[in-house]
Scaffold this motif. Structure first.
Motif, PDB file in Angstrom:
ATOM      1  N   ASN A 167      -8.049 -17.892  18.869  1.00 22.71           N
ATOM      2  CA  ASN A 167      -9.366 -18.358  19.315  1.00 22.71           C
ATOM      3  C   ASN A 167     -10.136 -17.232  20.004  1.00 22.71           C
ATOM      4  N   SER A 168      -9.436 -16.478  20.830  1.00 20.27           N
ATOM      5  CA  SER A 168     -10.070 -15.374  21.547  1.00 20.27           C
ATOM      6  C   SER A 168     -10.506 -14.267  20.588  1.00 20.27           C
ATOM      7  N   LYS A 169      -9.622 -13.894  19.667  1.00 17.93           N
ATOM      8  CA  LYS A 169      -9.937 -12.806  18.743  1.00 17.93           C
ATOM      9  C   LYS A 169     -11.014 -13.224  17.745  1.00 17.93           C
ATOM     10  N   ALA A 170     -11.020 -14.491  17.358  1.00 20.05           N
ATOM     11  CA  ALA A 170     -12.061 -14.970  16.439  1.00 20.05           C
ATOM     12  C   ALA A 170     -13.437 -14.837  17.080  1.00 20.05           C
ATOM     13  N   GLN A 171     -13.517 -15.135  18.366  1.00 20.10           N
ATOM     14  CA  GLN A 171     -14.783 -15.017  19.078  1.00 20.10           C
ATOM     15  C   GLN A 171     -15.215 -13.555  19.206  1.00 20.10           C
ATOM     16  N   THR A 172     -14.246 -12.687  19.476  1.00 20.13           N
ATOM     17  CA  THR A 172     -14.544 -11.260  19.573  1.00 20.13           C
ATOM     18  C   THR A 172     -15.085 -10.724  18.250  1.00 20.13           C
ATOM     19  N   LEU A 173     -14.418 -11.090  17.166  1.00 14.29           N
ATOM     20  CA  LEU A 173     -14.860 -10.640  15.848  1.00 14.29           C
ATOM     21  C   LEU A 173     -16.215 -11.235  15.491  1.00 14.29           C
TER      22      LEU A 173
END
Length: 441
Positions: free
Chosen positions: A425-431
């Motif tokens: 969830n965190s990395k998806a938002q960053t990307l």
């Protein structure tokens, strides 16, 4: 006085003529020449000059210069090797683009095509490369239906295994082929049996080197991304601009969870030695075709011949997927309007002869269909080629690929102790934040 005026008018006329030719793109106004009058074409490679691949490129450059001597075209090569732990080559490219010092031709990793094309680093090849040449490639690098790169070679990866250790452990994997691949569950069972045997017989405590140490560069992404595809996951939308709902989907989480399970059960780890497989300490090793010539010509004490090692395809889950995609040649937008000499070098380096010469040195798969690929059935080359044709699935085509690769490797680094759902969830938002910025540029 009249003579002075006449001379002045003649000089002015010459200047105006030169300016007119420059404005109209009159041939060689933006070309670079050496002291012998050769038109110089500069090319930058991503490998060390002393490597097997670097030496192969050097031979092809020398052959080009000999063949084009009478046409007064000469290639000048530089080598900027990608170093472990840092994408030095990509950084150098970005700096050169900003400085206006790009060479005429570069090599680039295929997944970066969209990013480089959108930023106008790469020049469209549609009008430079004949259609019959394009049709002879297994694949080419495209962005928005235009061609921006011709591949050097194709790639595939798999699991190299030590036949001596497998035989001692009583593990038979001979039935696993590209058409009959092992499953995630069968792969895990082999790891379990291998770990149990190795731990009690003086080998490594790990069963397989999954290259979890390679997350500081593109290698980790290249070798591991296809496990997510095999689990039915994905990374971004088809247009490459949406990560949320894809990078953190249930199926994507399942793929990463499989990798996490291999770590938590002690089948693989982050501290495996770089030479543990080739020195006979561990039974399996995830790598690409470049390992084939290493095993053929080095490490003879452990692997005296091809009867001592084998190559297995990627395991499947809900579907089959394997790593593919390699480096391409591209002409740059470096301010030079005349691309004639660059085109000649591009076509030379991606010719059938060059493709065969370079892949003979690297162990990779030829990019040209016209190269003989009549590999012996069951050979490692045959496994990689069949896998490329039948299950190869490219890394995501997105202008945000550099950021994608970074966050993918961050997931791999963090999955040992972290919660997969929270991480994704965190990395998806960053990307997604990066993709939103790029979409609006």
């Amino acid at each position: 006085m009249k003579k002075i005026i006449k001379v002045t008018l003649q000089v002015c006329l010459l200047v105006l003529t030169a300016l007119s030719l420059f404005a109209c793109g009159g041939g060689s106004e933006d070309a670079e020449f050496d002291k012998e009058g050769n038109r110089v074409v500069k090319i930058m490679f991503h490998v060390d000059k002393s490597s097997a691949e670097g030496k192969a490129y050097e031979k092809r450059i020398n052959a080009f210069n000999l063949a084009y001597k009478d046409q007064k075209i000469k290639a000048s090569a530089s080598y900027v090797a990608r170093t472990t732990g840092a994408s030095q080559y990509e950084t150098d490219l970005m700096n050169r683009q900003q400085e206006g010092t790009l060479p005429d031709i570069i090599t680039f990793d295929a997944p970066n095509c969209a990013s480089y094309a959108k930023s106008r680093l790469l020049y469209k090849l549609d009008d430079l490369v004949p259609s019959d040449v394009i049709e002879d490639f297994v694949s080419v690098s495209r962005y928005e239906n235009s061609i921006y790169g011709l591949p050097i070679q194709e790639s595939s990866a798999g699991f190299f295994y030590n036949k001596k250790i497998f035989a001692e452990a009583g593990i038979d994997v001979s039935g696993y082929t590209v058409d009959n691949p092992w499953t995630f569950a069968e792969f895990e069972d082999v790891c379990r049996r291998l770990k149990e045997y190795q731990s009690g017989h003086g080998y490594s405590k790990y069963a397989v080197d999954m290259r979890l140490d390679a997350t500081k560069d593109e290698m980790g992404t290249y070798l591991l991304y296809s496990f997510i595809y095999a689990a039915g996951g994905e990374f971004v939308s088809s247009d490459g601009y949406t990560a949320i709902g894809h990078f953190n989907s249930t199926n994507t989480a399942n793929g990463f969870s499989f990798l996490k399970g291999l770590v938590s059960k002690g089948y693989t780890g982050y501290d495996i030695g770089a030479t543990d497989f080739v020195t006979g300490k561990i039974g399996m090793y995830l790598s690409s075709g470049w390992t084939i010539p290493e095993l053929d010509y080095k490490f003879k004490e452990v692997f005296p011949d091809r009867n001592s090692w084998g190559l297995l395809p990627y395991p499947k889950d809900v579907t089959s997927a394997s790593a593919t995609g390699s480096w391409s040649f591209g002409i740059t937008n470096n301010g030079k309007s005349d691309k004639t000499a660059a085109k000649e070098l591009l076509l030379w380096l991606t010719s059938t002869e060059s493709s065969e010469a370079i892949t003979n040195a690297t162990g990779m798969i030829p990019a040209r269909k016209s190269v003989n690929t009549n590999y012996a059935e069951g050979s490692p080359e045959y496994v990689l080629y069949q896998q490329l044709l039948k299950t190869g699935k490219a890394r995501p085509a997105t202008v945000g690929y550099p950021k994608f690769s970074l966050v993918f490797n961050q997931v791999i680094s963090e999955l040992k102790d972290g919660n997969i759902t929270d991480i994704l969830n965190s990395k998806a938002q960053t990307l997604q934040s990066e993709l939103d910025l790029l979409k609006n540029r």
